[in-house]
Write a protein that holds these residues in place. Structure first.
Motif, PDB file in Angstrom:
ATOM      1  N   UNK A 609       0.852  -1.193   0.000  1.00  0.00           N
ATOM      2  CA  UNK A 609       0.000   0.000   0.000  1.00  0.00           C
ATOM      3  C   UNK A 609       0.884   1.239   0.000  1.00  0.00           C
ATOM      4  N   UNK A 610       0.530   2.233  -0.795  1.00  0.00           N
ATOM      5  CA  UNK A 610       1.367   3.427  -0.905  1.00  0.00           C
ATOM      6  C   UNK A 610       0.926   4.579   0.000  1.00  0.00           C
ATOM      7  N   UNK A 611      -0.335   4.591   0.406  1.00  0.00           N
ATOM      8  CA  UNK A 611      -0.826   5.692   1.239  1.00  0.00           C
ATOM      9  C   UNK A 611      -1.585   5.114   2.438  1.00  0.00           C
ATOM     10  N   UNK A 612      -1.185   5.536   3.632  1.00  0.00           N
ATOM     11  CA  UNK A 612      -1.869   5.178   4.864  1.00  0.00           C
ATOM     12  C   UNK A 612      -2.347   6.448   5.551  1.00  0.00           C
ATOM     13  N   UNK A 613      -3.470   6.351   6.241  1.00  0.00           N
ATOM     14  CA  UNK A 613      -3.976   7.465   7.044  1.00  0.00           C
ATOM     15  C   UNK A 613      -3.779   7.123   8.516  1.00  0.00           C
ATOM     16  N   UNK A 614      -3.200   8.055   9.254  1.00  0.00           N
ATOM     17  CA  UNK A 614      -2.934   7.883  10.685  1.00  0.00           C
ATOM     18  C   UNK A 614      -3.781   8.875  11.466  1.00  0.00           C
ATOM     19  N   UNK A 615      -4.593   8.369  12.399  1.00  0.00           N
ATOM     20  CA  UNK A 615      -5.452   9.218  13.230  1.00  0.00           C
ATOM     21  C   UNK A 615      -5.112   9.004  14.700  1.00  0.00           C
ATOM     22  N   UNK A 616      -5.071  10.100  15.447  1.00  0.00           N
ATOM     23  CA  UNK A 616      -4.922  10.049  16.898  1.00  0.00           C
ATOM     24  C   UNK A 616      -6.225  10.521  17.530  1.00  0.00           C
ATOM     25  N   UNK A 617      -6.732   9.743  18.499  1.00  0.00           N
ATOM     26  CA  UNK A 617      -8.002  10.073  19.141  1.00  0.00           C
ATOM     27  C   UNK A 617      -7.865  10.015  20.659  1.00  0.00           C
ATOM     28  N   UNK A 618      -8.690  10.838  21.320  1.00  0.00           N
ATOM     29  CA  UNK A 618      -8.734  10.882  22.778  1.00  0.00           C
ATOM     30  C   UNK A 618     -10.185  10.673  23.215  1.00  0.00           C
ATOM     31  N   UNK A 619     -10.361  10.069  24.376  1.00  0.00           N
ATOM     32  CA  UNK A 619     -11.699   9.782  24.911  1.00  0.00           C
ATOM     33  C   UNK A 619     -12.505   8.911  23.956  1.00  0.00           C
ATOM     34  N   UNK A 620     -11.810   8.177  23.085  1.00  0.00           N
ATOM     35  CA  UNK A 620     -12.487   7.257  22.198  1.00  0.00           C
ATOM     36  C   UNK A 620     -13.041   7.857  20.922  1.00  0.00           C
ATOM     37  N   UNK A 621     -13.250   9.171  20.886  1.00  0.00           N
ATOM     38  CA  UNK A 621     -13.891   9.742  19.697  1.00  0.00           C
ATOM     39  C   UNK A 621     -13.373  11.117  19.290  1.00  0.00           C
ATOM     40  N   UNK A 622     -12.679  11.851  20.177  1.00  0.00           N
ATOM     41  CA  UNK A 622     -12.209  13.189  19.831  1.00  0.00           C
ATOM     42  C   UNK A 622     -10.961  13.091  18.974  1.00  0.00           C
ATOM     43  N   UNK A 623     -11.075  13.482  17.704  1.00  0.00           N
ATOM     44  CA  UNK A 623      -9.939  13.439  16.793  1.00  0.00           C
ATOM     45  C   UNK A 623      -8.953  14.539  17.156  1.00  0.00           C
ATOM     46  N   UNK A 624      -7.721  14.147  17.455  1.00  0.00           N
ATOM     47  CA  UNK A 624      -6.683  15.110  17.806  1.00  0.00           C
ATOM     48  C   UNK A 624      -5.881  15.542  16.589  1.00  0.00           C
TER      49      UNK A 624
END
Length: 1000
Positions: A609-624
């Motif tokens: 795969x050439x592109x990955x998306x990285x997400x950080x979240x707090x409290x289970x749902x708040x996207x940081x």
């Protein structure tokens, strides 16, 4: 003060219609309501009356009756049946007026509220006698009935002598006014956040000789859960009680946050942890209700700020209602609360007001200053979210401000003081609009910082992209300030818009008020995402990775920029960019605040795969935060794509290929008629008008794509709106309708046709309101257009004598067919990830009309909240008035900087016009031609700019003038030299399904 019970109290709402005696006696107005926002004219130093007949309930018999109100204006005289009962001089806060003697239960009384907005107000902008006033009541108004004995004080403090031992003491203090032969008894209970009882004790307050009763209690708390903005843990303290002479029970409740605040060596420490404030300043209006906001609106606002990674809000320039503090306690936001004192300067003339209004050092104002400041402190002090008391906004130091600071330090020593301008008198230094990366190491908060673009009206009207450009200020600024010692934090100006839409169609503050990261309807503007990214508490340090054969894990370096959160408390999600079902959840390791570490991602499911998306979240749902990671599997891919992961290097290599060059080596047909030249190549045809030298047609397979061109696009400034505080009319442009051709030459060569056009545009003269004269002479221009096969043509523009003023835009313009509905684009962007409708995104489709973008027709009307995002606005009632017409969506009109390629089309899958820049730096801006200058038509202007400058309030200001020097990062300023030349390459496309391929 009076403490009103949360439960059990008798009440009578006084909200609704009141008779108002103003310019039109006998009209009716609403409470709550801001009269100015309602369009009702009032002036300073004139008394206005609200009148209403009120029937007092019989069940109020034997009770103490209080009127609860919160006024916008300075003075409220309360009369009952024509007799004065009290005068209230505390604005913006809920106050309680004792009307027990005047109101008789079971009887009807006339209540009159006489309101005065003073020209010498300490809580408003400079005004003269007879200037527009501010009259109204902000929150719910009601009569409340209490027992004869009632509480006057209830406060708690956290005593924390040894933070490292995790032992705190909750110290409670209560005071009450006790009726003869009466007392107050009840049960105090302290509960944990999950509902477990921690402490319970009975108490009884008995009358003393002076009618008052006092009661103190200390509650030890071992290993308490601490409150901070990242962990807003709240205990719940409740007191259920009754009086001896009544069998009715009452209840009060308070959220208790265990936290400490200290300043050590010019740094802020909360709960013993060094704390950075990444914040914003609130100075907002609801477009319909003015200063009046509902609890539901407040809850939404605070959640939007948490989404933007904001942990600090400065409330400017007056306190807010109770719901605001409760939301900040709950969600975790630090607050700086400002007393209602503003602009008390010896001479406040930044905006041209010759007004002397230095009340800060005059003894006759001392009582007013102290009354409202002490009431603010005592009524709000139980909220853990409040960390700073602000004595005044932008006011000269004086004895009255010193009295405020002394009161805060004596009465509430657990908090710190601040205020502008004189910093040395408070605990925290405050600065307004330093340069975005300027560092004061004296323990300071930049509580007005990197002002959102709102004054450059010309740019804002034509190009929403100025809002995206502002993002560089906060990114560059916060990157510098986060690392700087002695800089405690920032307060971006501002949180929300400050505009009004009056019922009669007038606009309030239209020339400066769109300064929020959320708009007047609480929709996210482009700046919201830019703040979220700049303030992100997790910085991903590398976005491109070379993958080795057999590699099992991807190590991603990260920087923890939280204050108190270890990254092991955070969730990370990685998924395939084009297949979200292929996902992986990762818990980061032990990475403490302020340190660096790495995130390990298993590669097995993502290999290839050439592109990955990285997400950080707090409290289970708040996207940081969110990033796109680029993976390369051989060295050649890495070198082509470049470290940024963008597509420019690959694209540039393709343009050098022999196949690309030879694809245009074919014969063109040149024909001539009486009035035109025709250049043909199969399905492609260009028609050049002999009289003007300009295209009259550019078509593919009979579909007309280009209506006219080329033209010079030149936008400039005689002066900056941020340099001359009273003027924002320094914008000018070269009007394409003034074009006059001097000569035309056409040359047929082996595999191309060259068109040479010389001509001129009219000059102009301008005189500003102060009599200063500006202008320029005729501008002489030479265009060279080289036609190649397959619809390719190159356009050069040489300007012999450009206007000798600051250039905001310079490039080449073509007028495209009125059938154009969209353009697809790709560009290099500041960040790797954006919301799909954000104007700063790397790639996508921008639609001229909202109905095409969303697939449905949605109404956009004056004073009606829209149900779509800001990017799809087609009108701007604030800048252009209540009867504004369609200009195209904000997304369509926003400049696309660092363009890689783009293709405009009618949206039907057939032909289009593509732009193909030869080098980095080209900027595309699209819009209706009728919005560019005096041209009158529905054609679409395609502006291909090589110069772009936004007046963001920085750069070469004549002098830093307080509020007008916003301190933003700005692009390089350019005054173009003689013989300035630019060039751009375009294509007519026969098919646009793959609009990013070259050639026809």
């Amino acid at each position: 003060m009076v403490i009103i019970p949360d439960k059990g109290v008798g009440e009578l709402s006084l909200n609704g219609s009141w008779e108002f005696m103003g310019e039109e006696p006998g009209c009716c107005v609403q409470i709550p309501g801001d009269l100015y926002a309602m369009g009702i004219h009032t002036v300073t130093d004139q008394i206005y009356e609200y009148r209403r007949l009120v029937h007092v309930p019989e069940e109020f018999m034997g009770k103490r009756i209080f009127l609860e109100l919160s006024a916008i204006h300075d003075d409220t005289q309360i009369l009952v049946d024509k007799e004065t009962a009290a005068v209230n001089q505390i604005p913006y806060m809920d106050c309680h007026i004792d009307l027990t003697k005047q109101l008789k239960p079971g009887k009807t009384a006339e209540i009159v509220l006489r309101c005065l907005s003073r020209s010498d107000s300490v809580s408003s902008a400079p005004r003269r006698p007879g200037d527009p006033g501010m009259i109204g009541f902000l929150h719910n108004m009601r009569l409340v009935a209490l027992e004869q004995s009632f509480f006057t004080v209830f406060r708690y403090e956290i005593e924390w002598p040894l933070e490292q031992e995790q032992r705190a003491v909750l110290k409670l203090h209560m005071e009450a006014e006790i009726y003869p032969e009466d007392n107050i008894s009840g049960q105090l209970v302290l509960m944990s956040q999950d509902g477990k009882e921690i402490f319970s004790e009975s108490c009884c307050l008995v009358r003393k000789a002076n009618k008052e009763a006092h009661w103190n209690l200390s509650v030890p708390m071992k290993n308490p859960c601490l409150w901070d903005a990242e962990h807003p843990y709240l205990y719940r303290l409740s007191f259920r009680y009754r009086t001896k002479l009544s069998d009715r029970y009452y209840e009060n409740g308070w959220n208790v946050g265990v936290r400490s605040i200290q300043k050590r060596k010019n740094e802020l420490y909360i709960n013993g942890k060094r704390t950075k404030l990444h914040g914003i300043t609130r100075y907002s209006l609801d477009p319909i209700q003015g200063k009046q906001f509902t609890p539901k609106q407040i809850d939404k606002e605070i959640r939007l700020m948490k989404e933007a990674n904001i942990n600090f809000i400065r409330l400017s320039v007056y306190p807010e209602q109770k719901a605001y503090y409760e939301c900040c306690d709950k969600y975790g936001i630090y607050l700086q609360v400002c007393a209602p004192v503003t602009f008390q300067q010896e001479r406040y003339d930044t905006l041209g007001f010759p007004v002397v209004r230095h009340s800060c050092d005059k003894p006759k104002y001392r009582e007013r200053y102290l009354a409202q400041f002490s009431y603010m402190v005592e009524s709000l002090r139980n909220h853990p979210s409040i960390i700073f008391w602000e004595f005044a906004n932008e006011s000269d130091w004086g004895s009255n401000l010193k009295a405020e600071v002394d009161y805060a330090r004596h009465s509430d020593p657990g908090r710190l003081t601040t205020g502008t301008w004189k910093n040395s008198h408070a605990d925290i230094n405050a600065y307004h609009y330093p340069l975005y990366n300027e560092i004061y190491q004296d323990g300071s908060v930049y509580d007005e910082y990197t002002h959102i673009s709102t004054h450059a009206l010309g740019s804002l009207c034509r190009d929403p992209g100025i809002r995206n450009a502002w993002g560089l200020s906060i990114k560059k600024g916060w990157d510098a300030l986060y690392e700087a010692k002695g800089v405690i934090g920032t307060g971006i100006f501002a949180l929300g818009d400050f505009v009004l839409m009056f019922p009669d169609g007038r606009i309030g503050n239209g020339s400066f008020g769109q300064w929020g990261i959320i708009d007047k309807w609480m929709r996210k503007k482009p700046e919201h995402w830019l703040v979220k990214k700049a303030y992100s508490p997790i910085r991903t340090l590398c976005l491109s990775y070379q993958i080795r054969e057999g590699q099992k894990y991807l190590e991603i370096p990260v920087y923890n920029r939280f204050n108190t959160t270890n990254l092991k408390e955070i969730e990370a999600q990685v998924y395939q960019e084009d297949d979200t079902a292929n996902t992986c959840m990762v818990i980061p390791g032990d990475i403490a605040p302020g340190t660096r570490g790495s995130l390990r991602i298993p590669l097995e499911q993502f290999y290839g795969i050439k592109k990955l998306t990285l997400c950080f979240c707090q409290y289970g749902k708040l996207l940081l935060d969110k990033e796109t990671l680029s993976l390369y599997y051989n060295r050649e891919e890495t070198e082509k794509e470049g470290a940024s992961g963008g597509g420019w290097e690959t694209y540039k290599e393709e343009r050098k290929s022999e196949e690309y060059i030879q694809s245009f080596q074919a014969e063109l047909v040149l024909e001539e008629t009486d009035d035109s030249y025709l250049i043909k190549d199969g399905e492609f045809q260009f028609t050049v008008n002999k009289k003007t030298g300009l295209f009259s047609e550019g078509s593919c397979n009979g579909e007309k794509l280009i209506e006219s061109g080329p033209y010079l696009n030149f936008k400039g400034l005689y002066y900056k709106s941020t340099a001359w505080p009273r003027f924002n009319d320094g914008d000018f442009c070269i009007d394409i309708t003034t074009w006059r051709m001097d000569s035309l030459q056409i040359i047929k060569q082996e595999n191309m046709v060259k068109l040479l056009i010389t001509g001129r545009y009219s000059g102009q003269q301008f005189t500003d309101a102060d009599g200063r004269k500006y202008g320029f002479d005729e501008v002489v221009v030479c265009f060279e257009v080289i036609f190649c096969t397959k619809g390719r043509f190159l356009t050069s523009c040489k300007v012999y004598n450009p206007p000798a003023y600051l250039c905001c835009e310079m490039g080449i313009r073509y007028l495209l067919s009125a059938d154009i509905r969209k353009y697809d684009f790709r560009r290099e962007a500041l960040y790797s990830c954006y919301p799909e409708e954000h104007i700063g995104r790397q790639e996508g489709t921008a639609w001229l009309y909202r109905k095409d973008a969303l697939g449905q027709e949605l109404e956009e009307s004056y004073r009606k909240p829209p149900v779509f995002s800001w990017s799809y606005d087609e009108k701007d009632f604030i800048l252009r008035g209540c009867e504004d017409w369609v200009h195209g969506t904000n997304d369509f009109r926003a400049s696309r900087e660092n363009l890689i390629y783009a293709c405009a089309s009618a949206g039907n899958g057939r032909a289009g016009v593509a732009v193909s820049p030869e080098e980095r730096g080209l900027i595309l801006r699209m819009g209706f031609a009728r919005d560019e200058d005096s041209y009158n038509g529905e054609e679409i202007a395609m502006n291909l700019n090589h110069v772009l400058y936004y007046d963001l309030g920085g750069g070469s200001l004549p002098g830093r003038q307080g509020d007008m020097a916003w301190g933003n990062y700005t692009y390089e300023e350019k005054i173009l030299p003689e013989n300035y030349e630019v060039r751009v390459e375009l294509f007519l496309k026969r098919e646009i399904e793959d609009c990013f391929t070259n050639g026809g």
